[in-house]
Design a protein around this motif. Structure first.
Motif, PDB file in Angstrom:
ATOM      1  N   LYS A 108      12.883  19.521   5.670  1.00  0.00           N
ATOM      2  CA  LYS A 108      13.611  20.161   4.577  1.00  0.00           C
ATOM      3  C   LYS A 108      12.725  20.288   3.336  1.00  0.00           C
ATOM      4  O   LYS A 108      12.746  21.319   2.649  1.00  0.00           O
ATOM      5  N   THR A 109      11.955  19.254   3.040  1.00  0.00           N
ATOM      6  CA  THR A 109      11.049  19.309   1.887  1.00  0.00           C
ATOM      7  C   THR A 109       9.980  20.379   2.092  1.00  0.00           C
ATOM      8  O   THR A 109       9.692  21.167   1.189  1.00  0.00           O
ATOM      9  N   ALA A 110       9.385  20.405   3.289  1.00  0.00           N
ATOM     10  CA  ALA A 110       8.365  21.410   3.577  1.00  0.00           C
ATOM     11  C   ALA A 110       8.955  22.813   3.550  1.00  0.00           C
ATOM     12  O   ALA A 110       8.310  23.762   3.082  1.00  0.00           O
ATOM     13  N   GLY A 111      10.182  22.960   4.024  1.00  0.00           N
ATOM     14  CA  GLY A 111      10.810  24.271   4.000  1.00  0.00           C
ATOM     15  C   GLY A 111      11.098  24.743   2.586  1.00  0.00           C
ATOM     16  O   GLY A 111      10.945  25.932   2.273  1.00  0.00           O
ATOM     17  N   ALA A 112      11.521  23.831   1.705  1.00  0.00           N
ATOM     18  CA  ALA A 112      11.804  24.213   0.321  1.00  0.00           C
ATOM     19  C   ALA A 112      10.545  24.684  -0.394  1.00  0.00           C
ATOM     20  O   ALA A 112      10.603  25.590  -1.232  1.00  0.00           O
ATOM     21  N   GLY A 113       9.395  24.091  -0.072  1.00  0.00           N
ATOM     22  CA  GLY A 113       8.154  24.490  -0.722  1.00  0.00           C
ATOM     23  C   GLY A 113       7.351  25.511   0.053  1.00  0.00           C
ATOM     24  O   GLY A 113       6.293  25.943  -0.414  1.00  0.00           O
ATOM     25  N   GLN A 114       7.834  25.886   1.243  1.00  0.00           N
ATOM     26  CA  GLN A 114       7.116  26.832   2.106  1.00  0.00           C
ATOM     27  C   GLN A 114       5.722  26.315   2.448  1.00  0.00           C
ATOM     28  O   GLN A 114       4.745  27.063   2.461  1.00  0.00           O
ATOM     29  N   TYR A 115       5.654  24.994   2.739  1.00  0.00           N
ATOM     30  CA  TYR A 115       4.388  24.386   3.132  1.00  0.00           C
ATOM     31  C   TYR A 115       4.271  24.417   4.653  1.00  0.00           C
ATOM     32  O   TYR A 115       5.217  24.057   5.358  1.00  0.00           O
ATOM     33  N   GLY A 116       3.102  24.810   5.149  1.00  0.00           N
ATOM     34  CA  GLY A 116       2.816  24.663   6.566  1.00  0.00           C
ATOM     35  C   GLY A 116       2.246  23.282   6.807  1.00  0.00           C
ATOM     36  O   GLY A 116       1.177  22.946   6.277  1.00  0.00           O
ATOM     37  N   ILE A 117       2.951  22.454   7.570  1.00  0.00           N
ATOM     38  CA  ILE A 117       2.548  21.053   7.700  1.00  0.00           C
ATOM     39  C   ILE A 117       2.250  20.700   9.150  1.00  0.00           C
ATOM     40  O   ILE A 117       2.690  21.371  10.088  1.00  0.00           O
ATOM     41  N   LYS A 118       1.495  19.628   9.298  1.00  0.00           N
ATOM     42  CA  LYS A 118       1.242  18.999  10.590  1.00  0.00           C
ATOM     43  C   LYS A 118       1.804  17.594  10.513  1.00  0.00           C
ATOM     44  O   LYS A 118       1.373  16.775   9.701  1.00  0.00           O
ATOM     45  N   GLY A 119       2.814  17.318  11.350  1.00  0.00           N
ATOM     46  CA  GLY A 119       3.432  16.004  11.326  1.00  0.00           C
ATOM     47  C   GLY A 119       2.523  14.939  11.895  1.00  0.00           C
ATOM     48  O   GLY A 119       1.741  15.184  12.811  1.00  0.00           O
ATOM     49  N   ALA A 120       2.627  13.741  11.357  1.00  0.00           N
ATOM     50  CA  ALA A 120       1.819  12.611  11.815  1.00  0.00           C
ATOM     51  C   ALA A 120       2.569  11.325  11.537  1.00  0.00           C
ATOM     52  O   ALA A 120       3.519  11.290  10.746  1.00  0.00           O
ATOM     53  N   GLN A 121       2.105  10.267  12.187  1.00  0.00           N
ATOM     54  CA  GLN A 121       2.699   8.945  12.007  1.00  0.00           C
ATOM     55  C   GLN A 121       1.652   7.983  11.471  1.00  0.00           C
ATOM     56  O   GLN A 121       0.493   8.014  11.898  1.00  0.00           O
ATOM     57  N   VAL A 122       2.080   7.136  10.546  1.00  0.00           N
ATOM     58  CA  VAL A 122       1.191   6.104  10.011  1.00  0.00           C
ATOM     59  C   VAL A 122       1.031   5.017  11.078  1.00  0.00           C
ATOM     60  O   VAL A 122       2.013   4.424  11.523  1.00  0.00           O
ATOM     61  N   ILE A 123      -0.203   4.781  11.483  1.00  0.00           N
ATOM     62  CA  ILE A 123      -0.468   3.818  12.555  1.00  0.00           C
ATOM     63  C   ILE A 123      -1.223   2.587  12.068  1.00  0.00           C
ATOM     64  O   ILE A 123      -1.336   1.607  12.812  1.00  0.00           O
ATOM     65  N   ALA A 124      -1.742   2.620  10.846  1.00  0.00           N
ATOM     66  CA  ALA A 124      -2.476   1.460  10.336  1.00  0.00           C
ATOM     67  C   ALA A 124      -2.534   1.544   8.821  1.00  0.00           C
ATOM     68  O   ALA A 124      -2.446   2.622   8.230  1.00  0.00           O
ATOM     69  N   ILE A 125      -2.657   0.390   8.204  1.00  0.00           N
ATOM     70  CA  ILE A 125      -2.852   0.315   6.765  1.00  0.00           C
ATOM     71  C   ILE A 125      -4.058  -0.567   6.506  1.00  0.00           C
ATOM     72  O   ILE A 125      -4.464  -1.359   7.356  1.00  0.00           O
ATOM     73  N   GLY A 126      -4.643  -0.410   5.340  1.00  0.00           N
ATOM     74  CA  GLY A 126      -5.760  -1.284   5.004  1.00  0.00           C
ATOM     75  C   GLY A 126      -6.933  -0.533   4.439  1.00  0.00           C
ATOM     76  O   GLY A 126      -6.883   0.679   4.201  1.00  0.00           O
ATOM     77  N   ALA A 127      -7.983  -1.283   4.231  1.00  0.00           N
ATOM     78  CA  ALA A 127      -9.165  -0.760   3.566  1.00  0.00           C
ATOM     79  C   ALA A 127      -9.959   0.146   4.496  1.00  0.00           C
ATOM     80  O   ALA A 127     -10.136  -0.135   5.668  1.00  0.00           O
ATOM     81  N   ALA A 128     -10.393   1.255   3.948  1.00  0.00           N
ATOM     82  CA  ALA A 128     -11.324   2.148   4.635  1.00  0.00           C
ATOM     83  C   ALA A 128     -12.302   2.640   3.587  1.00  0.00           C
ATOM     84  O   ALA A 128     -11.894   3.179   2.570  1.00  0.00           O
ATOM     85  N   GLN A 129     -13.574   2.404   3.817  1.00  0.00           N
ATOM     86  CA  GLN A 129     -14.615   2.754   2.847  1.00  0.00           C
ATOM     87  C   GLN A 129     -14.403   2.020   1.525  1.00  0.00           C
ATOM     88  O   GLN A 129     -14.684   2.545   0.447  1.00  0.00           O
ATOM     89  N   GLY A 130     -13.856   0.810   1.584  1.00  0.00           N
ATOM     90  CA  GLY A 130     -13.687   0.002   0.383  1.00  0.00           C
ATOM     91  C   GLY A 130     -12.474   0.372  -0.433  1.00  0.00           C
ATOM     92  O   GLY A 130     -12.278  -0.176  -1.510  1.00  0.00           O
ATOM     93  N   LEU A 131     -11.614   1.268   0.010  1.00  0.00           N
ATOM     94  CA  LEU A 131     -10.435   1.670  -0.751  1.00  0.00           C
ATOM     95  C   LEU A 131      -9.318   0.667  -0.506  1.00  0.00           C
ATOM     96  O   LEU A 131      -9.159   0.125   0.581  1.00  0.00           O
ATOM     97  N   ASN A 132      -8.499   0.460  -1.543  1.00  0.00           N
ATOM     98  CA  ASN A 132      -7.468  -0.553  -1.455  1.00  0.00           C
ATOM     99  C   ASN A 132      -6.162  -0.010  -0.903  1.00  0.00           C
ATOM    100  O   ASN A 132      -5.496  -0.668  -0.121  1.00  0.00           O
ATOM    101  N   TRP A 133      -5.759   1.174  -1.339  1.00  0.00           N
ATOM    102  CA  TRP A 133      -4.472   1.724  -0.943  1.00  0.00           C
ATOM    103  C   TRP A 133      -4.705   2.928  -0.034  1.00  0.00           C
ATOM    104  O   TRP A 133      -4.794   4.068  -0.484  1.00  0.00           O
ATOM    105  N   THR A 134      -4.819   2.661   1.265  1.00  0.00           N
ATOM    106  CA  THR A 134      -5.041   3.717   2.245  1.00  0.00           C
ATOM    107  C   THR A 134      -4.192   3.455   3.478  1.00  0.00           C
ATOM    108  O   THR A 134      -3.777   2.326   3.735  1.00  0.00           O
ATOM    109  N   VAL A 135      -3.956   4.517   4.234  1.00  0.00           N
ATOM    110  CA  VAL A 135      -3.294   4.395   5.535  1.00  0.00           C
ATOM    111  C   VAL A 135      -4.041   5.287   6.516  1.00  0.00           C
ATOM    112  O   VAL A 135      -4.736   6.230   6.125  1.00  0.00           O
TER     113      VAL A 135
END
Length: 343
Positions: A108-135
């Motif tokens: 519904k959000t993507a439709g309201a903004g007419q965004y073409g999206i690719k759905g995905a699922q968050v499978i991990a959280i944590g540091a990547a390349q030294g970043l603190n807030w990543t998934v």
């Protein structure tokens, strides 16, 4: 006894006699000539058998209990396994319903903004390349993802893609201190820049230090050239606090994000920007304020002949110009003369 030829012959004879008696007993059935002897033996040896059974039964029962305990243990294990499967299935159904609701909200959000999206699922959280807030999400270059693409969910802005692999990608969340996005205030179009502050609200620097902004106002993304790294119109959050900086050249606004970065599951990566800026269309309608009930008090004037304010009965024939408390025997000319003397 010594093993002699006579003893062996005696043994063979006894076995032969026993077999003959058994044969006669079987063929005779209920009319067997040995029935009387069998009853006598039962009478003689019955008490002995009962006594032996009394002594032996606990042992037999224990053996049977041990045998049955194995069966009961197997049955108990089977019931526990079935119970675990039922609980897992029930939990899986609840999770599937929750994920379906998230996906529906995202679409519904993507439709309201007419965004073409690719759905995905968050499978991990944590540091990547030294970043603190990543998934990490389970979509990558094979799914059309590229670096610096906008990531959102049904609530609003989540972050942007920073690293892309064949089947996975890393997303820098909007609350990371290294995250910055252009903002636009709802209705007034005042521009600013939002920066992440971890668990605290986003910090937004408005370009217009005298812009009118108050708690409850909402912000969306301003957008980037060609929609990367940010497409326009994605809900960011609502204002919770406003501070005026020194000299009033700028104003600092603190915004609580719509998206909850600690409960991310289903997200969408914008792979195609909208043709036109959706402006505020993606923001949900504001709830209507609850009207405050007003109390109106109506006073009905007393009818002629009813009690007045002092509780006395009004005289319908009385002159309204006369004092009702005056002495009726008093001379009105005397009262007028007294007034003249006072002047």
């Amino acid at each position: 006894m010594r093993d002699t030829r006579e003893s062996r012959l005696l043994l063979v004879l006894l076995v032969t006699i026993a077999l003959a008696l058994i044969t006669v007993d079987i063929r005779g059935g209920e009319q067997s000539p040995l029935d009387g002897a069998r009853r006598g033996a039962a009478t003689a040896f019955g008490p002995i058998e009962d006594g032996v059974a009394t002594v032996v039964d606990p042992v037999g029962n224990a053996i049977e209990a041990v045998r049955d305990s194995g069966d009961r243990h197997s049955r108990l294990s089977e019931l526990e396994r079935e119970n675990a499967e039922l609980r897992q299935r029930l939990g899986s159904d609840d999770r599937n319903r929750a994920r379906a609701a998230e996906l529906d909200k995202l679409l519904k959000t993507a439709g309201a903004g007419q965004y073409g999206i690719k759905g995905a699922q968050v499978i991990a959280i944590g540091a990547a390349q030294g970043l603190n807030w990543t998934v990490t999400i389970d979509a990558g270059s094979r799914d059309g993802l590229k670096r610096d693409m906008t990531v959102l969910n049904g609530d609003g802005l989540v972050g942007r893609v920073t690293t892309v692999g064949p089947t996975t990608a890393t997303v820098l969340l909007a609350n990371d201190p290294d995250f910055t996005v252009g903002t636009r205030l709802e209705k007034t179009n005042e521009l600013g820049f939002a920066t992440g502050q971890g668990e605290r609200p986003l910090e937004v620097q408005l370009l217009n230090g005298k812009a009118k902004v108050r708690a409850g106002d909402r912000m969306v993304t301003f957008g980037s050239a060609a929609g990367r790294p940010f497409v326009a119109g994605v809900p960011i959050g609502k204002v919770v606090r406003v501070e005026a900086n020194r000299g009033d050249l700028t104003r600092t606004v603190y915004v609580q994000p719509f998206a909850s970065f600690t409960r991310l599951d289903i997200v969408g990566v914008v792979v195609q920007s909208p043709r036109t800026d959706p402006r505020d269309m993606v923001l949900p309608p504001k709830p209507e304020p609850t009207p405050t009930p007003t109390v109106t008090v109506t006073v009905t004037p007393p009818a002629p002949g009813q009690e007045g304010a002092d509780g006395q009965q009004a005289d319908p024939g009385a002159d309204p110009g006369l004092d009702p408390n005056a002495d009726p025997n008093a001379d009105p000319n005397a009262a007028a003369a007294a007034e003249d003397d006072g002047n």
